[in-house]
Design a protein around this motif. Structure first.
Motif, PDB file in Angstrom:
ATOM      1  N   ALA A   1      18.460  46.539  29.089  1.00  0.00           N
ATOM      2  CA  ALA A   1      19.029  45.610  28.455  1.00  0.00           C
ATOM      3  C   ALA A   1      19.904  43.912  28.872  1.00  0.00           C
ATOM      4  O   ALA A   1      18.764  43.071  28.307  1.00  0.00           O
ATOM      5  N   GLY A   2      18.692  44.259  30.417  1.00  0.00           N
ATOM      6  CA  GLY A   2      18.616  42.521  30.363  1.00  0.00           C
ATOM      7  C   GLY A   2      18.214  41.840  30.135  1.00  0.00           C
ATOM      8  O   GLY A   2      18.332  40.848  29.620  1.00  0.00           O
ATOM      9  N   VAL A   3      16.783  42.396  30.104  1.00  0.00           N
ATOM     10  CA  VAL A   3      16.001  42.219  29.832  1.00  0.00           C
ATOM     11  C   VAL A   3      15.816  41.677  28.446  1.00  0.00           C
ATOM     12  O   VAL A   3      15.355  40.732  28.412  1.00  0.00           O
ATOM     13  N   GLY A   4      16.203  43.142  27.583  1.00  0.00           N
ATOM     14  CA  GLY A   4      16.508  42.479  26.352  1.00  0.00           C
ATOM     15  C   GLY A   4      17.026  41.375  25.862  1.00  0.00           C
ATOM     16  O   GLY A   4      16.513  40.713  24.845  1.00  0.00           O
ATOM     17  N   LEU A   5      18.520  41.316  26.216  1.00  0.00           N
ATOM     18  CA  LEU A   5      19.022  40.117  26.087  1.00  0.00           C
ATOM     19  C   LEU A   5      18.410  38.560  26.632  1.00  0.00           C
ATOM     20  O   LEU A   5      18.740  37.628  25.807  1.00  0.00           O
ATOM     21  N   ALA A   6      17.879  38.631  27.551  1.00  0.00           N
ATOM     22  CA  ALA A   6      17.278  37.581  27.714  1.00  0.00           C
ATOM     23  C   ALA A   6      15.863  37.485  27.229  1.00  0.00           C
ATOM     24  O   ALA A   6      15.912  36.141  26.331  1.00  0.00           O
ATOM     25  N   LEU A   7      14.932  38.121  26.224  1.00  0.00           N
ATOM     26  CA  LEU A   7      13.708  38.465  25.064  1.00  0.00           C
ATOM     27  C   LEU A   7      14.780  37.584  23.885  1.00  0.00           C
ATOM     28  O   LEU A   7      14.369  36.695  23.249  1.00  0.00           O
ATOM     29  N   VAL A   8      16.017  38.390  23.581  1.00  0.00           N
ATOM     30  CA  VAL A   8      16.660  37.986  22.120  1.00  0.00           C
ATOM     31  C   VAL A   8      17.748  36.530  22.356  1.00  0.00           C
ATOM     32  O   VAL A   8      16.769  35.139  21.472  1.00  0.00           O
ATOM     33  N   ALA A   9      17.958  36.235  23.383  1.00  0.00           N
ATOM     34  CA  ALA A   9      17.915  34.277  23.794  1.00  0.00           C
ATOM     35  C   ALA A   9      16.990  33.589  23.659  1.00  0.00           C
ATOM     36  O   ALA A   9      17.025  32.365  23.381  1.00  0.00           O
ATOM     37  N   MET A  10      15.904  34.414  24.092  1.00  0.00           N
ATOM     38  CA  MET A  10      14.596  33.762  24.788  1.00  0.00           C
ATOM     39  C   MET A  10      14.232  33.377  22.409  1.00  0.00           C
ATOM     40  O   MET A  10      14.057  32.104  22.749  1.00  0.00           O
ATOM     41  N   LEU A  11      13.949  33.656  21.978  1.00  0.00           N
ATOM     42  CA  LEU A  11      14.117  34.500  20.552  1.00  0.00           C
ATOM     43  C   LEU A  11      14.470  33.106  19.614  1.00  0.00           C
ATOM     44  O   LEU A  11      14.862  32.177  19.432  1.00  0.00           O
ATOM     45  N   ALA A  12      15.925  33.399  20.405  1.00  0.00           N
ATOM     46  CA  ALA A  12      17.246  32.332  19.367  1.00  0.00           C
ATOM     47  C   ALA A  12      17.227  30.854  20.256  1.00  0.00           C
ATOM     48  O   ALA A  12      17.249  30.503  19.170  1.00  0.00           O
ATOM     49  N   THR A  13      17.148  30.662  21.160  1.00  0.00           N
ATOM     50  CA  THR A  13      17.332  28.886  22.068  1.00  0.00           C
ATOM     51  C   THR A  13      15.704  29.030  20.766  1.00  0.00           C
ATOM     52  O   THR A  13      15.817  27.630  20.429  1.00  0.00           O
ATOM     53  N   GLY A  14      15.001  29.287  21.266  1.00  0.00           N
ATOM     54  CA  GLY A  14      13.099  29.382  20.917  1.00  0.00           C
ATOM     55  C   GLY A  14      13.006  28.417  18.888  1.00  0.00           C
ATOM     56  O   GLY A  14      12.066  28.226  18.948  1.00  0.00           O
ATOM     57  N   SER A  15      14.645  29.164  18.506  1.00  0.00           N
ATOM     58  CA  SER A  15      14.277  28.945  17.094  1.00  0.00           C
ATOM     59  C   SER A  15      14.199  27.653  16.238  1.00  0.00           C
ATOM     60  O   SER A  15      14.439  27.012  15.394  1.00  0.00           O
ATOM     61  N   GLY A  16      15.199  27.108  18.084  1.00  0.00           N
ATOM     62  CA  GLY A  16      15.341  25.746  17.322  1.00  0.00           C
ATOM     63  C   GLY A  16      14.220  24.738  17.459  1.00  0.00           C
ATOM     64  O   GLY A  16      14.135  24.010  16.810  1.00  0.00           O
ATOM     65  N   LEU A  17      12.889  25.292  17.990  1.00  0.00           N
ATOM     66  CA  LEU A  17      12.349  25.024  17.871  1.00  0.00           C
ATOM     67  C   LEU A  17      11.169  24.343  16.599  1.00  0.00           C
ATOM     68  O   LEU A  17      10.467  23.891  15.862  1.00  0.00           O
ATOM     69  N   LEU A  18      11.590  25.352  15.271  1.00  0.00           N
ATOM     70  CA  LEU A  18      11.128  25.639  14.232  1.00  0.00           C
ATOM     71  C   LEU A  18      11.735  24.531  12.808  1.00  0.00           C
ATOM     72  O   LEU A  18      11.458  23.728  12.292  1.00  0.00           O
ATOM     73  N   VAL A  19      12.308  24.307  13.871  1.00  0.00           N
ATOM     74  CA  VAL A  19      13.352  22.516  12.995  1.00  0.00           C
ATOM     75  C   VAL A  19      12.834  21.603  13.420  1.00  0.00           C
ATOM     76  O   VAL A  19      13.165  20.668  12.726  1.00  0.00           O
ATOM     77  N   VAL A  20      11.759  21.242  14.214  1.00  0.00           N
ATOM     78  CA  VAL A  20      11.769  20.357  14.776  1.00  0.00           C
ATOM     79  C   VAL A  20      11.045  19.340  13.972  1.00  0.00           C
ATOM     80  O   VAL A  20      11.301  18.530  13.323  1.00  0.00           O
ATOM     81  N   PRO A  21       9.981  19.947  13.803  1.00  0.00           N
ATOM     82  CA  PRO A  21       8.878  19.076  12.221  1.00  0.00           C
ATOM     83  C   PRO A  21       9.255  18.475  11.601  1.00  0.00           C
ATOM     84  O   PRO A  21       9.311  17.702  10.573  1.00  0.00           O
TER      85      PRO A  21
END
Length: 346
Positions: free
Chosen positions: A62-82
Motif C-alpha cells: 500500500a505504501g509503494v502504491g500510494l507513492a506511485l499514485v503521488a508521483m503520478l499526481a505530482t507529475g501531472s503538473g509537468l503537463l501544464v508547463v508547456p
C-alpha cells in the motif's frame, strides 16, 4: 465499561496518536535536513499530513502504491508547463480547473492525501517548470521522497507506539453533497490561484509561499464556520512559534537539538490536534499551525546555510504569508456572504 473508563481510554488513544505525530514529524525533519535533501522542508510537511490523517500503518504494498499514485499526481503538473510557457492564459485556467477537481475529489470521499499531492503538483511543479524543468523534477522528487519517508516513519511509529487492538479505525467523514463539494472546492481553488500567479514571477523564491497556499486551500475545505478567523490565527501562531523555535535552536545549534525541539513543539500542537470534541479550535487549525512552523523554520535554516540575512528574509516571508492568508479570508468571507444571500432568496 463506565463512562469514566471510556473517556480515559479515548484520552490514552489520543495521547498515543499525538506522540506518533510528534515523533514522526521530527524524524522526517531530521532525516531530510541531515541527508541534505533538496527542499528539505517538504518531507516533514508531508509527514505531518500523513501522520495526522492515517490511523493505521500501511503495508509495504500500500505504501509503494500510494507513492506511485503521488508521483503520478505530482507529475501531472509537468503537463501544464508547456501551456504556462507558451499559452499563459490557457495554462492558468487549466491549473485552476485542476485545483478545483483535486480539492473536489477529496470532499466527495476520495483520498485527501492524493488530492493534496495533486494540488501540490499543479502548483509547485508546474510553476517551477516555467523557470527550469530541472527544478520541477527536483520538486517532484522531493514530494515523492517525502511521502516514502513519511510512510516508513509511520510504520516505525506504530511499531514503537502501537494502537490498542480494541480501538476501531477512525471513521472517514461522510462525503459531501455534490453542490456543497463544488462550492468548497471552488473556494479552495480561488484561495490558491493568486499565489500561483505571484509565484510565476520567481518560482524558486516563492516555493514556500506555494506550500503555504496549498495548506490554506486544504484547510478551507475542512473548516466551515469561522474559517477566516482560523486561517489568520493559525498563520500568526505558527509564525510566533517559529520565532520561539529559532531562538531556542540558537542556544545550541545541532541536528539532534533540531530534532528534539521539533519533537517538543510538534507534541504541544499534536495534543491540541487530537483533543477531540473538547477542543475549542478545529484540528485543521493546529495542523496548519504546525505546517506554517515547519515551512518558516525550514526556510530560515536554508537561508542561514546560504549566508543570507535570516531575519530580513523571515520578515518578508512572514509578511507574504500574512498577505496570502488575509486574501484567503477575504475570499472566503465574500463567497460565504454570497452563498448565504443566494440561499435566503426564495
Amino acid at each position: 465499561m463506565s463512562t469514566d473508563g471510556v473517556a480515559a481510554g479515548l484520552a490514552a488513544v489520543r495521547g498515543r496518536r499525538a506522540l506518533r505525530l510528534a515523533i514522526g514529524t521530527a524524524l522526517c525533519l531530521a532525516t531530510s535536513f541531515g541527508l541534505g535533501w533538496p527542499i528539505p522542508m517538504v518531507a516533514p510537511v508531508v509527514g505531518a499530513f500523513v501522520l495526522a490523517s492515517v490511523d493505521r500503518p500501511l503495508s509495504a504494498r500500500a505504501g509503494v502504491g500510494l507513492a506511485l499514485v503521488a508521483m503520478l499526481a505530482t507529475g501531472s503538473g509537468l503537463l501544464v508547463v508547456p501551456f504556462l510557457r507558451h499559452y499563459p492564459s490557457s495554462g492558468v485556467l487549466m491549473t485552476g480547473l485542476g485545483l478545483f477537481l483535486a480539492f473536489r475529489q477529496g470532499l466527495r470521499g476520495g483520498n485527501s492525501l492524493v488530492g493534496t499531492f495533486l494540488a501540490a503538483g499543479l502548483t509547485m511543479v508546474s510553476v517551477a517548470g516555467t523557470a527550469d524543468i530541472g527544478l520541477a523534477l527536483t520538486v517532484v522528487a522531493a514530494l515523492v521522497k517525502g511521502l516514502l519517508l513519511a510512510v516508513t516513519v509511520l510504520a516505525l511509529c506504530f511499531w514503537l507506539i502501537p494502537e490498542p487492538a480494541a480501538v476501531p479505525a477512525q471513521r472517514r467523514p461522510p462525503a459531501m453533497s455534490q453542490s456543497a463539494a463544488d462550492w468548497m472546492a471552488l473556494r479552495a481553488a480561488l484561495v490558491v490561484m493568486p499565489t500561483v500567479l505571484l509565484a510565476l514571477a520567481d518560482p524558486a523564491a516563492y516555493m514556500p509561499i506555494l506550500m503555504k497556499a496549498v495548506s490554506l486551500g486544504r484547510q478551507s475545505c475542512t473548516t466551515a464556520r469561522g474559517a477566516a478567523r482560523e486561517l489568520v490565527g493559525s498563520t500568526l501562531f505558527g509564525g510566533l512559534l517559529a520565532i520561539l523555535f529559532w531562538w531556542a535552536l540558537g542556544l545550541f545549534v545541532h541536528l539532534w537539538m533540531f530534532f528534539l525541539w521539533m519533537l517538543l513543539f510538534a507534541l504541544l500542537l499534536a495534543r491540541k490536534l487530537f483533543a477531540g470534541p473538547a477542543g475549542r479550535l478545529s484540528p485543521g487549525f493546529w495542523l496548519n499551525t504546525l505546517v506554517t512552523l515547519i515551512i518558516l523554520l525550514g526556510q530560515s535554516v536554508e537561508d542561514s546555510a546560504a549566508g543570507k540575512d535570516v531575519y530580513h528574509a523571515f520578515a518578508v516571508r512572514m509578511g507574504l504569508f500574512i498577505g496570502v492568508t488575509l486574501y484567503a479570508c477575504l475570499m472566503l468571507e465574500l463567497l460565504d456572504q454570497r452563498s448565504r444571500a443566494s440561499s435566503s432568496t426564495p
